[in-house]
Design an enzyme around this catalytic site. Structure first.
Site, PDB file in Angstrom:
ATOM      1  N   GLU A 157     -14.600  63.864  55.880  1.00 58.47           N
ATOM      2  CA  GLU A 157     -15.134  62.670  56.530  1.00 58.47           C
ATOM      3  C   GLU A 157     -16.649  62.641  56.415  1.00 58.47           C
ATOM      4  OE1 GLU A 157     -13.438  63.091  60.462  1.00 58.47           O
ATOM      5  OE2 GLU A 157     -15.253  64.063  61.225  1.00 58.47           O
ATOM      6  N   CYS A 158     -17.161  61.478  56.069  1.00 55.60           N
ATOM      7  CA  CYS A 158     -18.588  61.197  55.977  1.00 55.60           C
ATOM      8  C   CYS A 158     -19.298  62.167  55.031  1.00 55.60           C
ATOM      9  CB  CYS A 158     -19.223  61.181  57.366  1.00 55.60           C
ATOM     10  SG  CYS A 158     -20.778  60.250  57.427  1.00 55.60           S
ATOM     11  N   ALA A 159     -19.961  63.196  55.530  1.00 60.17           N
ATOM     12  CA  ALA A 159     -20.640  64.136  54.646  1.00 60.17           C
ATOM     13  C   ALA A 159     -19.673  64.754  53.656  1.00 60.17           C
ATOM     14  CB  ALA A 159     -21.325  65.227  55.466  1.00 60.17           C
ATOM     15  N   SER A 162     -13.067  59.787  53.776  1.00 57.47           N
ATOM     16  CA  SER A 162     -13.576  58.499  54.246  1.00 57.47           C
ATOM     17  C   SER A 162     -14.835  58.717  55.065  1.00 57.47           C
ATOM     18  CB  SER A 162     -12.522  57.775  55.090  1.00 57.47           C
ATOM     19  OG  SER A 162     -12.569  58.205  56.429  1.00 57.47           O
TER      20      SER A 162
END
Length: 445
Positions: A332-334, A424
């Site tokens: 997620e994200c990073a 994501s």
């Protein structure tokens, strides 16, 4: 029965983190067992809390986990503690946009039946502080503001004016911090620099905060306020949701300075699902843990460490091999950025047919999302509420099978998903959807 107190403020920037972290450190220095909490989805403040308290900092976010889990998660995180300190988010009554009180510090204080101490930046204020405090006390009658701590007070004369004003509205002053007493921590594009990136300096800052709060705040009065909280009737949260997956599969969880964003409950859920959880630091380790059959990569600052991540070709290759061999990967994200081909032209793991770049604009807010297709974390149709917080862009934003879809603030398809992969931008608190962890570990069997 755990003594508990909420540290709130009229708005961001008044000094909540300074006071909450300092209280945790000061009480710990006196030999008390303290439990730290943060309202909302913040990852960085809990790191400073954990350093001060000597135990994990935990988040209490009704938006991400549901209000029914706030008391159970609190009881789980406060087990064995003498005193719990809960730092609020933004202003006391600021909740999710468009949802009134929901998700606010006041909401969590009410759910925990906990007294509130209001931290007020007194810069350029005199008797008007009485109107401010009175307004906050009367606006939410179910929220008990038991006292104030005045921050950035200019002089003894200024302090006396403020104390007299608070006395007019019957609000005790529990502490006074002077302007010259500030203990600073460095910031950058997403807030404070995390503890893991400046451990020695952060330890010195927390020690200084302990001394500052011990000499500026009436700790005995604060403890008395915390002990005024009534017994909390609840069953502590448990990470166990089903029989553990057999075989004790090894699940690697990324950590270290580049990937420091994560909730303590994530690892607890993975372990309860039957996994052997092992940490891998992508800035240091050149291989995944022996026998790893899954990888979880949370949030952090890969953009700050892009050159070092790119230089660790052995680990990037190991992650790519895990993906090719059918290993389970959740990012997620990073983590999403790290799995791309490139990040600001630096080579990353190359698992996703996408490139990531830094941008000047901030993407921020809660998202009510639905899983678009079956994937390693969730079956199609799964509904979650997550949080988006970044200054980057991935091109394309979604793969042939997106991870999530949401409709606010605009219709969005986000991320990449397959039977063995989920990547994501959406940050999730897995305690609010514990089947995510179980499904991931089950995919290793």
């Amino acid at each position: 029965m755990v003594a508990r107190i909420v540290i709130a403020a009229p708005a961001s920037g008044h000094g909540k983190t300074t006071v909450a972290t300092g209280l945790l450190a000061a009480f710990a220095a006196r030999g008390e067992r303290v439990a730290p909490f943060k309202v909302g989805p913040d990852y960085i403040d809990p790191g400073y809390h954990a350093l001060a308290a000597g135990r994990p900092g935990r988040n209490l976010d009704p938006v991400l986990v549901g209000e029914h889990l706030i008391a159970p998660l609190f009881a789980h995180g406060a087990a064995g503690a003498d005193l719990a300190v809960i730092e609020g988010v933004m202003g006391l009554y600021d909740g999710r946009t468009g949802a009134g009180e929901f998700g606010s510090t006041a909401h969590v204080a009410r759910l925990l039946d906990a007294p509130v101490v209001l931290v007020v930046d007194a810069t350029a204020q005199a008797r008007s502080v009485a109107a401010l405090v009175h307004g906050f006390r009367s606006f939410g009658p179910e929220v008990r503001i038991a006292g104030v701590i005045l921050n950035r007070v200019g002089s003894p004369r200024h302090e006396q004016i403020l104390r007299d004003a608070c006395a007019e509205v019957g609000t005790p002053v529990l502490g006074v911090l002077r302007r010259h007493d500030a203990v600073s921590a460095p910031s950058r594009h997403l807030g404070l620099v995390p503890v893991v990136e400046r451990s020695a300096d952060a330890s010195a800052s927390v020690e200084a905060l302990a001394g500052l709060i011990a000499t500026s705040v009436d700790l005995d009065a604060v403890r008395a306020v915390a002990r005024s909280a009534p017994p909390l009737t609840t069953t502590p949260w448990s990470p166990a949701v089903a029989e553990p997956v057999p075989g004790t599969p090894v699940v690697a969880v990324a950590g270290g300075p580049a990937f420091s964003f994560g909730y303590a409950e994530t690892v607890e859920l993975l372990a309860a699902a039957g996994a052997q959880v092992s940490t891998v630091d992508p800035l240091r380790d050149e291989s995944l843990p022996a026998g790893a059959r899954a990888l979880v990569v949370g949030g952090g600052f890969p953009e700050v460490y892009a050159e070092q991540l790119a230089a660790n070709a052995p680990l990037r290759d190991a992650v790519a091999r895990l993906a090719r061999s059918g290993g389970a990967i959740a990012a997620e994200c990073a983590g999403l950025l790290w799995l791309c081909r490139t990040l600001d032209t630096h080579p990353m793991c190359g698992i996703l047919d996408a490139d990531a770049t830094m941008t000047p604009s901030l993407s921020l807010g809660y998202r009510d999302a639905v899983a678009v297709s079956d994937n390693v974390l969730a079956p199609a149709g799964t509904r979650v509420t997550g949080h988006e917080f970044h200054r980057t862009r991935v091109t394309p934003a979604a793969g042939p099978s997106p991870a999530w879809a949401w409709h606010s603030p605009a219709p969005t398809m986000d991320g990449f998903a397959t039977a063995r992969l989920h990547a994501s931008y959406l940050h999730l608190h897995w305690a609010g959807a514990p089947d995510l962890a179980y499904r991931l570990v089950s995919a290793c069997a």
